[in-house]
Enzyme design. Sequence first.
Site, mmCIF file in Angstrom:
data_model
loop_
_atom_site.group_PDB
_atom_site.id
_atom_site.type_symbol
_atom_site.label_atom_id
_atom_site.label_comp_id
_atom_site.label_asym_id
_atom_site.label_seq_id
_atom_site.Cartn_x
_atom_site.Cartn_y
_atom_site.Cartn_z
ATOM 1 N N LYS A 105 9.711 52.940 64.232
ATOM 2 C CA LYS A 105 10.292 53.578 63.051
ATOM 3 C C LYS A 105 10.263 55.085 63.250
ATOM 4 O O LYS A 105 9.246 55.644 63.653
ATOM 5 C CB LYS A 105 9.509 53.203 61.800
ATOM 6 C CG LYS A 105 9.912 53.982 60.536
ATOM 7 C CD LYS A 105 9.098 53.577 59.333
ATOM 8 C CE LYS A 105 7.645 53.986 59.415
ATOM 9 N NZ LYS A 105 7.471 55.479 59.282
ATOM 10 N N ASP B 15 4.588 51.353 53.574
ATOM 11 C CA ASP B 15 5.714 51.233 54.500
ATOM 12 C C ASP B 15 5.936 49.801 54.971
ATOM 13 O O ASP B 15 6.805 49.553 55.808
ATOM 14 C CB ASP B 15 5.542 52.172 55.697
ATOM 15 C CG ASP B 15 4.311 51.866 56.533
ATOM 16 O OD1 ASP B 15 3.467 51.060 56.076
ATOM 17 O OD2 ASP B 15 4.180 52.431 57.630
#
Length: 292
Positions: free
Chosen positions: A12, A140
């Site tokens: 990410k 997240d």
Amino acid sequence: MTDTLTLLAPAKVNLYLHVAPVRGDGYHPLDSLVAFADVGDRMTFEKADSFSFEITGPFSQTLNGEGENLVVRALLALASHLGLDDLPMAVTLDKRLPIASGLGGGSSDAGAALRGANLLLELGLSDTVLEELARVIGADGPMCYRARPAFASGVGEVLEDAADLPLLHAVLLNPGLPSPTGAVYRAYDAAPLGDAERPAPYADPAAVIDWLKAQRNDLQAPALSVTPDIAEALETMTLVPNCRLVRMSGSGATVFGLFDSAEDAVQAALILDRADWWVRPVVLGAPELRLA
């Protein structure tokens, strides 16, 4: 039906990260645009009589002995949701991303674990249910379960798809230095200069890199105060020919450079290659997750 499955747990990248001062509950409001790379950890799932979990790969030694892994935590939450003690499968994590690198590796691994269990065991659970289970690993978790471009707000849990984000050619560079998130946030809290504002949207996909230049990573300066040697990676990336933008991802220590073409990114990665650095040319977007 299949007895084995391999998925990518993609890296990410926070293309920008705006962070506000800490709230009373200890969390920081933020606004970020995240995209996922076509590189990451690999996870293999096999049907078995009982649950097992193994970590292999070039960065496995850093994780072994750490205690409960985020993968295990996510799968325990899934088993509990199903009313089970454990899941009948063997999971192998091939750890290819550096640890504490600002690339969301652990959360991405957990997201891939939930996807893999759902597919392998034919559970038929919806994305909504699995995203909710992903929250057990942190704010997240849902974004890393989705693994596609999104604007994130709140404390990272409020997601808005960024489906119109064009594919971006980039180089990821980790200088072999851990950048512990807690320490970086403590350094930020000592001088909180950011705000969690959402910038006006980009109007022209071709100008996204220029639009990103006007944004920032509010954790970059605190990370440099904790790990000053990140500066060498940033400065070296800046000097590479045809690099359009250089920024740190997340809480570091990985930095990324954006380029106009795959050829430029590949050439940059060759220039940056060093024995003590982890360097990868990548495409940022929504990568193909199923590998086998």
